[in-house]
Design a protein around this motif. Structure first.
Motif, PDB file in Angstrom:
ATOM      1  N   LEU A   1       0.833  -1.204   0.000  1.00 28.21           N
ATOM      2  CA  LEU A   1       0.000   0.000   0.000  1.00 28.21           C
ATOM      3  C   LEU A   1       0.866   1.252   0.000  1.00 28.21           C
ATOM      4  O   LEU A   1       0.593   2.209  -0.737  1.00 28.21           O
ATOM      5  CB  LEU A   1      -0.949  -0.009   1.201  1.00 28.21           C
ATOM      6  N   TYR A   2       1.917   1.260   0.789  1.00 27.13           N
ATOM      7  CA  TYR A   2       2.856   2.388   0.825  1.00 27.13           C
ATOM      8  C   TYR A   2       3.375   2.696  -0.585  1.00 27.13           C
ATOM      9  O   TYR A   2       3.382   3.845  -1.023  1.00 27.13           O
ATOM     10  CB  TYR A   2       4.012   2.044   1.767  1.00 27.13           C
ATOM     11  N   ALA A   3       3.789   1.643  -1.294  1.00 24.20           N
ATOM     12  CA  ALA A   3       4.321   1.835  -2.649  1.00 24.20           C
ATOM     13  C   ALA A   3       3.255   2.386  -3.589  1.00 24.20           C
ATOM     14  O   ALA A   3       3.538   3.264  -4.420  1.00 24.20           O
ATOM     15  CB  ALA A   3       4.878   0.513  -3.185  1.00 24.20           C
ATOM     16  N   LYS A   4       2.030   1.896  -3.470  1.00 28.68           N
ATOM     17  CA  LYS A   4       0.956   2.387  -4.342  1.00 28.68           C
ATOM     18  C   LYS A   4       0.617   3.844  -4.030  1.00 28.68           C
ATOM     19  O   LYS A   4       0.378   4.644  -4.940  1.00 28.68           O
ATOM     20  CB  LYS A   4      -0.282   1.502  -4.188  1.00 28.68           C
ATOM     21  N   ILE A   5       0.619   4.188  -2.756  1.00 24.05           N
ATOM     22  CA  ILE A   5       0.356   5.576  -2.375  1.00 24.05           C
ATOM     23  C   ILE A   5       1.449   6.484  -2.934  1.00 24.05           C
ATOM     24  O   ILE A   5       1.162   7.571  -3.444  1.00 24.05           O
ATOM     25  CB  ILE A   5       0.229   5.718  -0.844  1.00 24.05           C
ATOM     26  N   ARG A   6       2.704   6.050  -2.860  1.00 28.06           N
ATOM     27  CA  ARG A   6       3.798   6.845  -3.416  1.00 28.06           C
ATOM     28  C   ARG A   6       3.602   7.030  -4.920  1.00 28.06           C
ATOM     29  O   ARG A   6       3.836   8.105  -5.450  1.00 28.06           O
ATOM     30  CB  ARG A   6       5.160   6.172  -3.167  1.00 28.06           C
ATOM     31  N   GLY A   7       3.151   5.977  -5.609  1.00 21.92           N
ATOM     32  CA  GLY A   7       2.900   6.076  -7.043  1.00 21.92           C
ATOM     33  C   GLY A   7       1.831   7.102  -7.372  1.00 21.92           C
ATOM     34  O   GLY A   7       1.963   7.874  -8.329  1.00 21.92           O
ATOM     35  N   VAL A   8       0.774   7.129  -6.573  1.00 27.97           N
ATOM     36  CA  VAL A   8      -0.270   8.147  -6.780  1.00 27.97           C
ATOM     37  C   VAL A   8       0.318   9.523  -6.500  1.00 27.97           C
ATOM     38  O   VAL A   8       0.122  10.464  -7.273  1.00 27.97           O
ATOM     39  CB  VAL A   8      -1.506   7.875  -5.893  1.00 27.97           C
ATOM     40  N   HIS A   9       1.038   9.644  -5.402  1.00 31.40           N
ATOM     41  CA  HIS A   9       1.662  10.919  -5.018  1.00 31.40           C
ATOM     42  C   HIS A   9       2.512  11.477  -6.157  1.00 31.40           C
ATOM     43  O   HIS A   9       2.444  12.665  -6.466  1.00 31.40           O
ATOM     44  CB  HIS A   9       2.507  10.692  -3.767  1.00 31.40           C
ATOM     45  N   TRP A  10       3.293  10.627  -6.780  1.00 37.41           N
ATOM     46  CA  TRP A  10       4.195  11.077  -7.842  1.00 37.41           C
ATOM     47  C   TRP A  10       3.485  11.342  -9.167  1.00 37.41           C
ATOM     48  O   TRP A  10       3.931  12.174  -9.955  1.00 37.41           O
ATOM     49  CB  TRP A  10       5.275  10.031  -8.097  1.00 37.41           C
TER      50      TRP A  10
END
Length: 162
Positions: free
Chosen positions: A36-45
């Protein structure tokens, strides 16, 4: 230095078998949280569009919170006597959250995050029940607090794309 983490003998009133099962559950929660952390970072970027600024800031708050929570849960595994998970393969193997495989439109990325926060909330509820059954109140408290964080994150994301 040749030291490697290993199981510690712990005598706090929670049986080894129960602590071992809690360590397995925490590993599943940590793995899910990492994905989930990685997916959130992907959305953030990658988020674009009218909600860019609010989603950019919101996702930053979410991944920063998850980073700290993952550390707390891994340290809890160590405190109850077992090895914390290592490596991305192990995280993904134990995750209830599916990895992001392609870039999606902003609304679709946010919808997936909502579903993922809901999935982690359900997993955390299982963890709380397991910890309470083992009478491990510290683990139960740690996971109970996380439920509220994920429910609020899902609510804010839902409200943003409504």
């Amino acid at each position: 230095m040749q030291s490697v983490a290993k199981e510690f003998p712990v005598k706090t009133g929670v049986d080894r078998k129960d602590r071992r099962e809690l360590a397995k559950m925490l590993t599943k929660i940590i793995g899910s949280s990492h994905v989930l952390y990685a997916k959130i970072r992907g959305v953030h970027w990658n988020v674009v569009g009218p909600a860019f600024y609010s989603l950019h800031k919101m996702t930053e708050e979410q991944y920063e919170d998850l980073n700290e929570a993952i550390d707390d849960m891994a340290e809890r595994i160590r405190a109850i006597g077992f090895q914390a998970p290592t490596g991305l393969a192990e995280m993904m193997e134990h995750s209830v959250v599916k990895d992001q495989t392609k870039l999606l439109p902003a609304n679709d990325m946010v919808k997936e995050l909502v579903e993922d926060h809901d999935s982690v909330s359900r997993l955390l509820r299982e963890g709380v029940a397991e910890a309470e059954a083992a009478e491990d109140v510290k683990t139960a408290d740690l996971l109970t607090e996380r439920i509220g964080v994920h429910e609020e994150a899902a609510w804010m994301l839902r409200a943003t794309i409504s």
